[in-house]
Design a protein around this motif. Structure first.
Motif, PDB file in Angstrom:
ATOM      1  N   GLY B 241       0.790  -1.238   0.000  1.00  0.00           N
ATOM      2  CA  GLY B 241       0.000   0.000   0.000  1.00  0.00           C
ATOM      3  C   GLY B 241       0.818   1.282   0.000  1.00  0.00           C
ATOM      4  O   GLY B 241       0.263   2.378   0.124  1.00  0.00           O
ATOM      5  N   LEU B 242       2.132   1.166  -0.159  1.00  0.00           N
ATOM      6  CA  LEU B 242       2.947   2.382  -0.078  1.00  0.00           C
ATOM      7  C   LEU B 242       3.296   2.962  -1.455  1.00  0.00           C
ATOM      8  O   LEU B 242       4.440   3.340  -1.727  1.00  0.00           O
ATOM      9  CB  LEU B 242       4.210   2.129   0.751  1.00  0.00           C
ATOM     10  CG  LEU B 242       3.967   1.686   2.198  1.00  0.00           C
ATOM     11  CD1 LEU B 242       5.227   1.880   3.029  1.00  0.00           C
ATOM     12  CD2 LEU B 242       2.787   2.406   2.836  1.00  0.00           C
ATOM     13  N   THR B 243       2.275   3.031  -2.308  1.00  0.00           N
ATOM     14  CA  THR B 243       2.350   3.821  -3.536  1.00  0.00           C
ATOM     15  C   THR B 243       1.056   4.625  -3.590  1.00  0.00           C
ATOM     16  O   THR B 243       0.132   4.359  -2.821  1.00  0.00           O
ATOM     17  CB  THR B 243       2.452   2.921  -4.791  1.00  0.00           C
ATOM     18  OG1 THR B 243       1.380   1.964  -4.739  1.00  0.00           O
ATOM     19  CG2 THR B 243       3.787   2.198  -4.862  1.00  0.00           C
ATOM     20  N   GLY B 244       1.027   5.606  -4.470  1.00  0.00           N
ATOM     21  CA  GLY B 244      -0.203   6.390  -4.602  1.00  0.00           C
ATOM     22  C   GLY B 244       0.050   7.875  -4.545  1.00  0.00           C
ATOM     23  O   GLY B 244       1.185   8.315  -4.321  1.00  0.00           O
ATOM     24  N   GLU B 245      -0.989   8.639  -4.747  1.00  0.00           N
ATOM     25  CA  GLU B 245      -0.849  10.088  -4.873  1.00  0.00           C
ATOM     26  C   GLU B 245      -0.497  10.776  -3.561  1.00  0.00           C
ATOM     27  O   GLU B 245      -0.174  11.962  -3.558  1.00  0.00           O
ATOM     28  CB  GLU B 245      -2.138  10.677  -5.455  1.00  0.00           C
ATOM     29  CG  GLU B 245      -2.329  10.259  -6.903  1.00  0.00           C
ATOM     30  CD  GLU B 245      -3.620  10.775  -7.517  1.00  0.00           C
ATOM     31  OE1 GLU B 245      -4.309  11.569  -6.847  1.00  0.00           O
ATOM     32  OE2 GLU B 245      -3.920  10.372  -8.653  1.00  0.00           O
ATOM     33  N   ASP B 246      -0.579  10.032  -2.462  1.00  0.00           N
ATOM     34  CA  ASP B 246      -0.208  10.612  -1.163  1.00  0.00           C
ATOM     35  C   ASP B 246       1.149  10.092  -0.685  1.00  0.00           C
ATOM     36  O   ASP B 246       1.503  10.256   0.476  1.00  0.00           O
ATOM     37  CB  ASP B 246      -1.288  10.321  -0.115  1.00  0.00           C
ATOM     38  CG  ASP B 246      -1.563   8.833   0.048  1.00  0.00           C
ATOM     39  OD1 ASP B 246      -0.970   8.022  -0.693  1.00  0.00           O
ATOM     40  OD2 ASP B 246      -2.373   8.476   0.932  1.00  0.00           O
ATOM     41  N   VAL B 247       1.894   9.461  -1.586  1.00  0.00           N
ATOM     42  CA  VAL B 247       3.168   8.839  -1.190  1.00  0.00           C
ATOM     43  C   VAL B 247       4.351   9.558  -1.854  1.00  0.00           C
ATOM     44  O   VAL B 247       4.326   9.815  -3.057  1.00  0.00           O
ATOM     45  CB  VAL B 247       3.201   7.341  -1.575  1.00  0.00           C
ATOM     46  CG1 VAL B 247       4.564   6.726  -1.258  1.00  0.00           C
ATOM     47  CG2 VAL B 247       2.077   6.588  -0.860  1.00  0.00           C
ATOM     48  N   VAL B 248       5.364   9.876  -1.037  1.00  0.00           N
ATOM     49  CA  VAL B 248       6.607  10.457  -1.538  1.00  0.00           C
ATOM     50  C   VAL B 248       7.727   9.447  -1.318  1.00  0.00           C
ATOM     51  O   VAL B 248       8.025   9.086  -0.173  1.00  0.00           O
ATOM     52  CB  VAL B 248       6.958  11.765  -0.800  1.00  0.00           C
ATOM     53  CG1 VAL B 248       8.237  12.379  -1.375  1.00  0.00           C
ATOM     54  CG2 VAL B 248       5.802  12.759  -0.865  1.00  0.00           C
TER      55      VAL B 248
END
Lengths: 444, 444
Positions: B241-248
């Motif tokens: 779950g550590l990808t996406g538009e809220d992930v840097v």
């Protein structure tokens, strides 16, 4: 003059409460402040956070300073034939004088005290006079171009050599021997065999005259030389006499094993210009390999159009970081090695003995920096700070040959405001169109 | 407040005689000085040579500031286990506060107005309070480490997540919403699957909370993750779950085609840290390829022990030069693209809307620079100057959210001298021996 502070005398010698005494053009004493200072209490005294040998720019184009930022992010041939060569062809004698002054001013301000300086084809006298007046130490040379060059820059071979010889007689050893001459063919591509061999003859005819040229910076360049001569570029330069202990070759990005052997065997100096090689996308020079072979490698900023500054601290940082990532080895080219490249190796390349370290009896080229900065806090290791975090902006004091050129951040030998204003005015009026049309006829 | 000067509103918009009006925390007007200024003649007025959006540090370790220069030219594992982790484990709450203040001070001085900040395991409150007090905009997160970590830093998984949640409740949206939270696993190597999945749950549970971690910086790291999970690192992060538009994701040096597709498809943000990647010899990130795929790439300085400064201007220059030489293409990553990475791309990564350009109605994060410098002469192209020649030293004015944090070069919200003095004092006394012995037990 008595100077006190943390003295980085060379890459291996740091005196945390140190003192340096300068008498005339030489360093009279170096040591602990507590021992040295009392003996010279009557001397004029300056104190800076860090004192170190002046930095050496082993390959500089001072007169390209007016082209800073003129052609960034541009293809190499466009950069050269649409901007740089037209600019060099266009500048009048007065404009070349301002261009040179701007370059020397930037170096004096940012801690470069010696430069190996590639001028242009015309108006070299103005640069020699400017360097002498401002007080920098330098090995300067008028550029020679006698083939494959824009009409505005192309010279007759003999006239190029004769003009070089006139300048040697006029300026080599001038200004108390701070200013010396390097015979300066632009590069093998733009010089005939006769011109290159003539450069060697001139250097041999005058004691202490050096040879300075670009070599193997770019893959197209080495292809062209191969087509012309059947040889790899360094072999060709060796063939015509342009290797040896009096020769400084800028770049040397693309060399093969046999060429590196020639560089090592002949004692030829190499000047690495990491920012320029990155910005012009030339490639990554095998600096670690040159150093392993005992080749003397100096550092240089090249010119403002491909850098965009003449800040030697930037090149120290860049040189170390670039070798580390290229070798995937974080221990590659450590701070101490880089510091030597920017100081004593540069002095050797420039051909000045007793220069590039703070030692008793050596030439008094010294700079003083402030470390009263957030970016210098904490200061675990002063050498690491100088290589990885310091800027030319931090330099507050610059001395060449015992003469103070910058004191408390103010340049004393030239009016900096006037130079900057005049340089800006020239650029507002600079019209390269005609020279560009001419230069483009020679564009490959 | 009325600000006048050359306004670089964004990479494509330069107003040479421009004006910006700030009202409260927002930009009220932008335009030509001649049109705008007369309407606001009664406003407080500042004039700077160049005005631009505050820069965004998309991956920063403020609390590593006390380790600046502590372990240069060192093998990566020695760097981490002999110096950095022991330092993080050793610092007291008060020392962590000073470390954070030093980092925020350096950023405010040098023009970084927003940071995505990787704190340490302990004493995160001190950094949140310091950031709030100094006035920087930031997305901060306490680091989580629940496996393969030195005893002094190792946490119980649930305690790490609980402490993160406590900090979210305490600080997310605090200080007028300038300070936000990012759940911050150190990297996949030092975090269990439970911890990583827990990070995603936390981020989903609180509106606007982001996720920030290191990813694929180093080849050993991706080998370890492969051994643990059977997957390439980015696939593993995607799985938990550590990808996406809220992930840097910081670094992303070593990614393959399929991982890049995941980054692009999920809208994950990448922060490129060129100086750190060079100095630690991590490798060269394929930034041009990420940009081609439409991945949002920000820039970051990483921490002072691997940089050695938090000057975002250095990273702009470095990012462009490194891509150019890597691609052997001097047109790669031009100034305009780099400027966007350091401004609006960074703002997107940090998750603040209406930030990263000077536009009417947008957040008033603005910096002002001097160009009265030899290194800025001539000024052919202001964008080129900002990317290739400017330093953080040139920044004289820093405004965040409409509040002036630096004016005429003086930081107004904290006593810079005191912070520097306290930081230097801590370093003189810093003893890492005990923490180092403990850390080395976990050294691979």
């Amino acid at each position: 003059m008595l100077l006190t502070g943390t003295v980085v005398a060379d890459a291996n010698t740091v005196l945390h409460d140190g003192a340096v005494v300068v008498s005339g053009s030489r360093i009279e004493a170096v040591g602990e402040e507590s021992e040295v200072a009392p003996q010279y209490a009557d001397h004029e005294h300056r104190s800076y956070d860090v004192l170190l040998p002046g930095l050496v720019g082993g390959h500089i184009h001072s007169v390209q300073s007016l082209g800073r930022g003129i052609a960034d992010d541009t293809e190499l041939l466009d950069w050269l034939f649409d901007y740089i060569l037209p600019m060099e062809a266009t500048l009048s004698a007065k404009e070349m004088e301002i261009a040179a002054k701007l370059g020397y001013l930037e170096m004096i301000e940012s801690g470069t005290t010696t430069c190996v300086d590639h001028l242009s084809v015309a108006h070299a006298d103005e640069a020699f006079e400017a360097a002498g007046e401002i007080g920098i130490r330098g090995v300067l040379g008028k550029v020679m171009m006698d083939q494959r060059s824009p009409d505005d820059l192309l010279e007759d071979t003999q006239e190029a050599l004769d003009e070089s010889e006139r300048l040697i007689r006029e300026y080599h050893g001038s200004f108390d021997d701070r200013i010396r001459y390097a015979v300066t063919p632009r590069f093998a591509v733009s010089c005939t065999e006769e011109c290159l061999r003539g450069a060697r003859e001139l250097a041999d005819a005058y004691d202490g005259v050096r040879i300075h040229t670009h070599a193997s910076e770019n893959r197209n360049e080495i292809e062209t030389v191969k087509d012309d001569t059947g040889m790899r570029n360094i072999h060709w330069l060796d063939e015509v006499g342009l290797t040896g202990e009096d020769v400084v070759l800028a770049h040397c990005v693309w060399t093969d094993e046999s060429e590196r052997e020639v560089l090592a065997k002949t004692g030829t100096h190499v000047t690495h210009c990491p920012s320029s090689n990155m910005k012009l996308a030339s490639g990554i020079a095998p600096v670690w390999d040159y150093l392993d072979r005992g080749i003397n490698v100096a550092l240089g900023n090249d010119g403002p159009p491909c850098n965009n500054t003449l800040d030697a601290f930037t090149e120290m940082r860049q040189a170390s970081l670039l070798q580390k990532v290229d070798r995937l080895d974080p221990t590659a080219t450590p701070a101490s090695e880089i510091f030597e490249m920017a100081t004593i190796n540069g002095a050797k390349a420039a051909g000045f003995d007793e220069l590039g370290a703070i030692r008793e009896g050596w030439r008094a080229d010294i700079i003083g920096l402030s470390t009263d900065l957030t970016r210098a806090t904490p200061l675990h290791d002063v050498l690491s700070h100088l290589v990885f975090a310091a800027h030319g902006d931090d330099v507050r004091f610059t001395m060449v040959d015992g003469t103070v050129l910058q004191d408390e951040g103010n340049v004393t030998t030239i009016d900096a405001e006037t130079v900057r204003r005049e340089a800006s005015e020239i650029c507002l009026d600079m019209d390269l169109e005609e020279a560009r049309r001419s230069a483009q006829k020679q564009k490959p």
